[in-house]
Design an enzyme around this catalytic site. Structure first.
Site: not given
Length: 186
Positions: A98, A161-162
């Site tokens: 979004h 996230t990595k």
């Protein structure tokens, strides 16, 4: 052998004749391009595969498993190698899903309910690659732009996230390397 399918939502996708989409599994191809979703041999889908209206590609290799209530949503590209096991309630998004702006989110929502998935949208899309022999534990989240290396294990409830190096175990929020997987355990 790959076959063309029209599913409940009247969208097309490619699936090998030996692959199975269970009753609780769905394919929502908002892009409506036959090659936007490809499911390889001996793969089982119990979750949801979804392409956005403005783009997206999901390619799943052979002997993969996508667990119940898992969501794989693509606006760019998600490639899943062979022999990948994705537990239940896993979310894999190659985009932010979004817009940040409340005005743009409302516009997106109105378009979805009135005319279908928007054909033009910027959701900070970045491809995801999940290499062969990966295990992703239940309730994990894989964010855009991530590569998970061969044979890696993502612990339950992790937020990735990595990039995850090959043959490592990661866990946590954010996920961090716990240990390397030795040769004799591969």
């Amino acid at each position: 052998m790959i076959r063309k399918i029209k599913n409940f939502f009247k969208k097309n996708y490619l699936i090998d004749t030996s692959a199975i989409i269970y009753k609780m599994g769905t394919v929502v191809n908002n892009l409506d391009q036959i090659d936007a979703v490809e499911i390889g041999p001996h793969t089982i889908i119990k979750g949801e595969l979804l392409t956005f209206g403005d783009g997206g590609k999901i390619k799943i290799g052979q002997y993969c498993y996508i667990g119940e209530y898992s969501k794989i949503w693509s606006a760019k590209s998600i490639q899943i190698g062979d022999r990948v096991l994705i537990s239940h309630n896993v979310n894999i998004f190659d985009n932010s899903t979004h817009p940040i702006s409340a005005k743009d989110r409302h516009k997106q929502y109105k378009e979805i309910i009135s005319s279908g998935h928007p054909k033009k949208l910027n959701l900070k899309e970045k491809p995801i690659v999940i290499q062969n022999d990966v295990l992703i534990g239940c309730m994990s989240i894989i964010l855009q732009g991530i590569t998970i290396g061969e044979g890696a294990i993502v612990g339950a409830g992790s937020v990735v996230t990595k990039d995850v190096p090959s043959w490592t175990i990661v866990a946590g929020n954010p996920a961090r390397v716990l240990r390397k997987i030795p040769e004799n355990e591969r």
